[in-house]
Motif scaffolding. Structure first.
Motif, PDB file in Angstrom:
ATOM      1  N   ALA A 167      47.021 132.764  19.954  1.00 49.42           N
ATOM      2  CA  ALA A 167      46.269 134.012  19.763  1.00 49.42           C
ATOM      3  C   ALA A 167      46.331 134.875  21.023  1.00 49.42           C
ATOM      4  N   ARG A 168      46.184 134.245  22.186  1.00 55.29           N
ATOM      5  CA  ARG A 168      46.261 135.010  23.439  1.00 55.29           C
ATOM      6  C   ARG A 168      47.650 135.633  23.597  1.00 55.29           C
ATOM      7  N   MET A 169      48.686 134.864  23.298  1.00 57.92           N
ATOM      8  CA  MET A 169      50.042 135.368  23.442  1.00 57.92           C
ATOM      9  C   MET A 169      50.345 136.449  22.392  1.00 57.92           C
ATOM     10  N   ARG A 170      49.780 136.302  21.195  1.00 56.30           N
ATOM     11  CA  ARG A 170      49.919 137.356  20.173  1.00 56.30           C
ATOM     12  C   ARG A 170      49.255 138.640  20.669  1.00 56.30           C
ATOM     13  N   ASP A 171      48.062 138.495  21.227  1.00 56.67           N
ATOM     14  CA  ASP A 171      47.348 139.666  21.737  1.00 56.67           C
ATOM     15  C   ASP A 171      48.083 140.321  22.900  1.00 56.67           C
ATOM     16  N   ALA A 172      48.925 139.542  23.581  1.00 60.99           N
ATOM     17  CA  ALA A 172      49.715 140.066  24.699  1.00 60.99           C
ATOM     18  C   ALA A 172      51.062 140.626  24.232  1.00 60.99           C
ATOM     19  N   GLY A 173      51.282 140.670  22.908  1.00 57.36           N
ATOM     20  CA  GLY A 173      52.471 141.312  22.384  1.00 57.36           C
ATOM     21  C   GLY A 173      53.513 140.425  21.734  1.00 57.36           C
ATOM     22  N   CYS A 174      53.295 139.123  21.675  1.00 54.35           N
ATOM     23  CA  CYS A 174      54.265 138.240  21.014  1.00 54.35           C
ATOM     24  C   CYS A 174      54.121 138.374  19.503  1.00 54.35           C
ATOM     25  N   ASP A 175      55.256 138.473  18.830  1.00 51.81           N
ATOM     26  CA  ASP A 175      55.227 138.589  17.377  1.00 51.81           C
ATOM     27  C   ASP A 175      55.803 137.362  16.672  1.00 51.81           C
ATOM     28  N   ALA A 176      56.168 136.348  17.441  1.00 49.89           N
ATOM     29  CA  ALA A 176      56.644 135.072  16.894  1.00 49.89           C
ATOM     30  C   ALA A 176      56.477 134.024  17.981  1.00 49.89           C
ATOM     31  N   ALA A 177      56.521 132.760  17.564  1.00 55.19           N
ATOM     32  CA  ALA A 177      56.367 131.671  18.528  1.00 55.19           C
ATOM     33  C   ALA A 177      57.460 130.632  18.324  1.00 55.19           C
ATOM     34  N   VAL A 178      57.977 130.131  19.435  1.00 47.84           N
ATOM     35  CA  VAL A 178      58.914 129.019  19.429  1.00 47.84           C
ATOM     36  C   VAL A 178      58.085 127.742  19.518  1.00 47.84           C
ATOM     37  N   LEU A 179      58.172 126.899  18.493  1.00 45.65           N
ATOM     38  CA  LEU A 179      57.537 125.584  18.544  1.00 45.65           C
ATOM     39  C   LEU A 179      58.599 124.647  19.106  1.00 45.65           C
ATOM     40  N   GLY A 180      58.788 124.735  20.427  1.00 50.01           N
ATOM     41  CA  GLY A 180      59.916 124.094  21.091  1.00 50.01           C
ATOM     42  C   GLY A 180      59.730 122.624  21.405  1.00 50.01           C
ATOM     43  N   CYS A 181      59.150 121.908  20.490  1.00 54.45           N
ATOM     44  CA  CYS A 181      58.983 120.466  20.630  1.00 54.45           C
ATOM     45  C   CYS A 181      58.810 119.918  19.229  1.00 54.45           C
ATOM     46  N   THR A 182      59.523 118.878  18.896  1.00 50.65           N
ATOM     47  CA  THR A 182      59.469 118.358  17.529  1.00 50.65           C
ATOM     48  C   THR A 182      58.082 117.877  17.130  1.00 50.65           C
ATOM     49  N   GLU A 183      57.219 117.600  18.082  1.00 50.44           N
ATOM     50  CA  GLU A 183      55.877 117.132  17.752  1.00 50.44           C
ATOM     51  C   GLU A 183      54.895 118.267  17.432  1.00 50.44           C
ATOM     52  N   ILE A 184      55.119 119.465  17.917  1.00 52.30           N
ATOM     53  CA  ILE A 184      54.161 120.557  17.697  1.00 52.30           C
ATOM     54  C   ILE A 184      53.937 120.830  16.208  1.00 52.30           C
ATOM     55  N   PRO A 185      54.975 120.857  15.369  1.00 48.95           N
ATOM     56  CA  PRO A 185      54.719 121.096  13.943  1.00 48.95           C
ATOM     57  C   PRO A 185      53.904 119.991  13.255  1.00 48.95           C
ATOM     58  N   LEU A 186      53.691 118.885  13.921  1.00 47.64           N
ATOM     59  CA  LEU A 186      52.832 117.847  13.336  1.00 47.64           C
ATOM     60  C   LEU A 186      51.391 118.331  13.204  1.00 47.64           C
ATOM     61  N   ILE A 187      51.007 119.288  14.081  1.00 46.75           N
ATOM     62  CA  ILE A 187      49.614 119.787  14.025  1.00 46.75           C
ATOM     63  C   ILE A 187      49.531 121.287  13.742  1.00 46.75           C
ATOM     64  N   MET A 188      50.640 121.994  13.872  1.00 52.25           N
ATOM     65  CA  MET A 188      50.623 123.442  13.666  1.00 52.25           C
ATOM     66  C   MET A 188      51.459 123.786  12.444  1.00 52.25           C
ATOM     67  N   ARG A 189      50.902 124.582  11.551  1.00 52.44           N
ATOM     68  CA  ARG A 189      51.625 125.011  10.368  1.00 52.44           C
ATOM     69  C   ARG A 189      52.374 126.304  10.690  1.00 52.44           C
ATOM     70  N   VAL A 190      53.537 126.408  10.141  1.00 53.27           N
ATOM     71  CA  VAL A 190      54.372 127.593  10.366  1.00 53.27           C
ATOM     72  C   VAL A 190      54.025 128.654   9.348  1.00 53.27           C
TER      73      VAL A 190
END
Length: 142
Positions: A119-142
């Motif tokens: 959310a902080r990075m979105r508010d700073a202008g990011c419009d997409a996120a790299v889930l650059g670790c195979t474990e992150i999608p285990l807890i974050m939905r795309v």
């Protein structure tokens, strides 16, 4: 990785893929000696981001990946901007990945932490996120 590249070529492989984001730091040292081309995960992400019209990507993953130039180099090559988490956020994300997710520990607090960072990075202008670790999608939905 190079040893396996030499084993896979004789059995008919056309190209190679490494699904580990962090290890991509080694590709520039290995690719010139490889008998086969490698699919670079960050270059593929950058190409897809460009095709989908994204302009600025939040890079998350292990500290080693986020501190590296794996994604920044690939994103810059496509004219894309990027943002990294703060050093404190990198430490906590790395701790969550290494101490919890790789051990199959899934906590609501970890999800909430990632959500705050995104959310902080979105508010700073990011419009997409790299889930650059195979474990992150285990807890974050795309």
């Amino acid at each position: 990785m190079l040893r396996f590249a030499h084993k896979l070529k004789p059995v008919g492989a056309d190209f190679l893929i490494c699904p580990d984001n962090t290890i991509h730091q080694a590709l520039p040292h290995m690719v010139p000696r490889s008998p086969l081309p490698w699919l670079h995960i960050a270059e593929e992400v950058a190409g897809e981001a460009l095709a989908r019209g994204f302009k600025r990507l939040a890079i998350t993953g292990t500290r080693w990946l986020v501190d590296s130039e794996v994604y920044p180099d690939a994103l810059r090559a496509q004219g894309l901007a990027y943002m990294r988490p703060t050093p404190k956020e990198r430490d906590e994300i790395n701790r969550i990945i290494m101490d919890e997710l790789v051990c199959s520990v899934f906590k609501a607090e970890a999800v909430a932490y990632f959500q705050r960072v995104y959310a902080r990075m979105r508010d700073a202008g990011c419009d997409a996120a790299v889930l650059g670790c195979t474990e992150i999608p285990l807890i974050m939905r795309v």
